[in-house]
Design a protein around this motif. Sequence first.
Motif, PDB file in Angstrom:
ATOM      1  N   HIS A  82      55.144  40.066  38.059  1.00 54.69           N
ATOM      2  CA  HIS A  82      53.360  39.816  37.973  1.00 54.69           C
ATOM      3  C   HIS A  82      52.398  40.390  37.507  1.00 54.69           C
ATOM      4  N   LEU A  83      51.604  40.133  37.104  1.00 53.84           N
ATOM      5  CA  LEU A  83      50.350  41.195  37.096  1.00 53.84           C
ATOM      6  C   LEU A  83      48.767  41.102  37.968  1.00 53.84           C
ATOM      7  N   ASP A  84      48.519  41.686  38.289  1.00 52.37           N
ATOM      8  CA  ASP A  84      47.262  41.422  38.971  1.00 52.37           C
ATOM      9  C   ASP A  84      46.037  42.714  38.371  1.00 52.37           C
ATOM     10  N   ILE A  85      44.938  42.283  38.745  1.00 52.01           N
ATOM     11  CA  ILE A  85      43.894  43.208  38.621  1.00 52.01           C
ATOM     12  C   ILE A  85      43.572  44.154  39.136  1.00 52.01           C
ATOM     13  N   ASN A  86      42.984  45.583  38.433  1.00 52.35           N
ATOM     14  CA  ASN A  86      42.489  46.518  39.491  1.00 52.35           C
ATOM     15  C   ASN A  86      41.342  46.642  38.536  1.00 52.35           C
ATOM     16  N   THR A  87      40.137  47.907  39.747  1.00 50.02           N
ATOM     17  CA  THR A  87      38.532  48.220  39.382  1.00 50.02           C
ATOM     18  C   THR A  87      39.421  49.757  38.749  1.00 50.02           C
ATOM     19  N   ASN A  88      38.496  49.930  37.736  1.00 47.47           N
ATOM     20  CA  ASN A  88      38.234  51.510  37.391  1.00 47.47           C
ATOM     21  C   ASN A  88      37.457  52.581  38.755  1.00 47.47           C
ATOM     22  N   PRO A 134      34.028  37.388  34.743  1.00 49.61           N
ATOM     23  CA  PRO A 134      33.845  35.859  36.001  1.00 49.61           C
ATOM     24  C   PRO A 134      34.646  35.120  36.151  1.00 49.61           C
ATOM     25  N   VAL A 135      35.112  34.062  36.755  1.00 52.84           N
ATOM     26  CA  VAL A 135      36.423  33.982  37.108  1.00 52.84           C
ATOM     27  C   VAL A 135      37.210  33.293  35.653  1.00 52.84           C
ATOM     28  N   ASN A 136      38.442  33.061  36.268  1.00 51.65           N
ATOM     29  CA  ASN A 136      39.517  32.868  34.989  1.00 51.65           C
ATOM     30  C   ASN A 136      39.346  33.884  33.923  1.00 51.65           C
ATOM     31  N   THR A 137      38.658  35.061  33.870  1.00 49.18           N
ATOM     32  CA  THR A 137      38.210  35.713  32.564  1.00 49.18           C
ATOM     33  C   THR A 137      39.929  36.466  32.113  1.00 49.18           C
ATOM     34  N   TYR A 138      40.359  36.669  33.358  1.00 50.22           N
ATOM     35  CA  TYR A 138      41.712  38.148  33.152  1.00 50.22           C
ATOM     36  C   TYR A 138      42.762  36.752  32.564  1.00 50.22           C
ATOM     37  N   LEU A 139      43.790  37.170  31.594  1.00 46.52           N
ATOM     38  CA  LEU A 139      44.848  35.886  30.396  1.00 46.52           C
ATOM     39  C   LEU A 139      45.823  36.058  31.070  1.00 46.52           C
ATOM     40  N   CYS A 140      45.875  37.175  31.541  1.00 42.45           N
ATOM     41  CA  CYS A 140      47.758  37.923  32.002  1.00 42.45           C
ATOM     42  C   CYS A 140      47.964  38.480  33.336  1.00 42.45           C
ATOM     43  N   THR A 141      47.171  37.479  34.197  1.00 37.42           N
ATOM     44  CA  THR A 141      47.022  37.754  35.787  1.00 37.42           C
ATOM     45  C   THR A 141      48.105  36.150  36.143  1.00 37.42           C
ATOM     46  N   GLY A 142      48.563  36.406  37.975  1.00 39.18           N
ATOM     47  CA  GLY A 142      48.875  35.383  38.455  1.00 39.18           C
ATOM     48  C   GLY A 142      51.182  35.320  38.834  1.00 39.18           C
ATOM     49  N   ARG A 143      51.108  34.512  39.504  1.00 36.02           N
ATOM     50  CA  ARG A 143      52.118  34.619  39.975  1.00 36.02           C
ATOM     51  C   ARG A 143      53.056  33.681  38.436  1.00 36.02           C
ATOM     52  N   ARG A 193      48.086  46.052  36.657  1.00 35.59           N
ATOM     53  CA  ARG A 193      48.440  46.852  37.010  1.00 35.59           C
ATOM     54  C   ARG A 193      49.859  45.456  37.940  1.00 35.59           C
ATOM     55  N   CYS A 194      51.005  46.688  38.311  1.00 32.30           N
ATOM     56  CA  CYS A 194      52.167  45.880  39.267  1.00 32.30           C
ATOM     57  C   CYS A 194      51.503  46.310  40.114  1.00 32.30           C
ATOM     58  N   LEU A 195      51.350  45.445  41.247  1.00 32.42           N
ATOM     59  CA  LEU A 195      50.823  45.954  42.179  1.00 32.42           C
ATOM     60  C   LEU A 195      52.149  45.637  43.757  1.00 32.42           C
ATOM     61  N   LYS A 196      52.173  46.998  44.023  1.00 38.01           N
ATOM     62  CA  LYS A 196      53.314  47.190  45.345  1.00 38.01           C
ATOM     63  C   LYS A 196      53.088  46.265  46.724  1.00 38.01           C
ATOM     64  N   THR A 197      51.491  45.986  46.757  1.00 43.41           N
ATOM     65  CA  THR A 197      51.353  44.914  48.051  1.00 43.41           C
ATOM     66  C   THR A 197      51.112  43.652  47.661  1.00 43.41           C
ATOM     67  N   THR A 198      52.145  43.064  46.449  1.00 44.37           N
ATOM     68  CA  THR A 198      52.502  41.667  45.938  1.00 44.37           C
ATOM     69  C   THR A 198      53.992  41.563  45.693  1.00 44.37           C
ATOM     70  N   GLY A 199      54.423  43.025  45.920  1.00 45.85           N
ATOM     71  CA  GLY A 199      55.997  42.956  45.859  1.00 45.85           C
ATOM     72  C   GLY A 199      56.372  43.349  44.225  1.00 45.85           C
ATOM     73  N   GLY A 200      55.310  44.299  43.830  1.00 41.92           N
ATOM     74  CA  GLY A 200      55.579  45.037  42.504  1.00 41.92           C
ATOM     75  C   GLY A 200      56.515  46.577  43.015  1.00 41.92           C
ATOM     76  N   CYS A 201      56.175  46.628  41.424  1.00 42.85           N
ATOM     77  CA  CYS A 201      56.551  48.445  41.224  1.00 42.85           C
ATOM     78  C   CYS A 201      55.248  49.588  41.568  1.00 42.85           C
ATOM     79  N   GLY A 202      54.232  48.870  41.517  1.00 44.19           N
ATOM     80  CA  GLY A 202      52.825  50.222  41.541  1.00 44.19           C
ATOM     81  C   GLY A 202      52.615  50.486  40.489  1.00 44.19           C
ATOM     82  N   LYS A 203      52.742  50.647  39.442  1.00 43.27           N
ATOM     83  CA  LYS A 203      52.405  51.082  38.446  1.00 43.27           C
ATOM     84  C   LYS A 203      51.189  50.287  37.311  1.00 43.27           C
TER      85      LYS A 203
END
Length: 361
Positions: free
Chosen positions: A163-169, A142-151, A185-195
């Motif tokens: 900052h961290l984002d979320i990906n699905t399997n 549901p919305v707001n479930t992820y504890l660790c995402t967001g700028r 995941r640290c997304l490259k599309t938002t400026g992260g390293c992609g790891k």
Amino acid sequence: MHRRTLDSYARSSAAGGVSIAHQHQANFRRIEALSAILGKAVDGQSLGCPGWAQAVKRLESGASDGVVVYRLGQLIQDPDAGRLLADLARAGFAVYDSDAEIDLVIERNRDDDDDAVKDAEDYAPAHSTPVRRGDARRGRPPVNTYLCTGRESPVRCGNCGHHLDINTNARGKTYSDGVLKHHYRCLKTTGGCGKTIADWRVLDEIIEDIMLRWLSDPSVLEILREVQETRNMERQPLLKEIADRERRKAHWGALFNDGEITESELTHNLRELNAAIKAAQSKLGEIESVPLSTIDAEAIAQILEEWQNADSETKRADLHRAWEGFHVLVDPGSSTDDKDAVRRRVHRPRRIAEPVRPIGD
């Protein structure tokens, strides 16, 4: 003008036995209509196969800006496929239909991108137009479930600090309760390293435990009080300097009004005072741009007392409040690491010592 790169995805399981080549041709026409350029033509059997995993990997790495899927409207009629595609859109990836009947494209608020969650059912046969926000259902969080995402989250990538984002399997694997597996995941599309960082549920459980232990430590409150006192001591001389110079400006203004100094003398004196005030304000701004925790004993007690029964949105807010002015770094690793392995990659909370750069810099 930047032209987006879109991949084409064709599947052997497409209804009607349409050939892979025909599917790609339809996708190519849609890519051209979107004024984008073709990235790669990817073949697969269905969603969750190695071909689809390759397309998702290209999205996550930033190699492509989106993917065009042949007859997307037919595909999302399958609940599992719909959840996979909706989760990709929720993560910020654009999924287009070859026929332009139903696109999964979510315009995400920069300050609330981790909360933009919609189901594939929330889209009607109209170009890129969400018609309603669906309720949380089995198979997706549901919305707001992820504890660790967001700028604004204190939890950051240990490799680059982003900052961290979320990906699905990508293969559609689920937890034991049927919810689709997700990982941070640290997304490259938002400026992260992609790891990749860690499994969603594993990291949330660890971060929750560390935060509650941290707040329960009496020495933490003492440290926070010392930091607050130090900040006040740094600010006071500058505030006093600004106030003193403002009084001097008023004094020179009064002398000019009484005819005791010339306009040239007034201008000269005010120029020097304004320059000094501006310099002091700049130093004050640098000091105050470093985040500072304002939490007190009463707020800590409230968080500890209400945490277990709090909803996920409240927990996110409490996490940000508890670690305001701090970052908790998590070193990258596998999304399949167990709790012990992930815990070893989580650093202790550390103060943010440098001014925070505005989002977009």
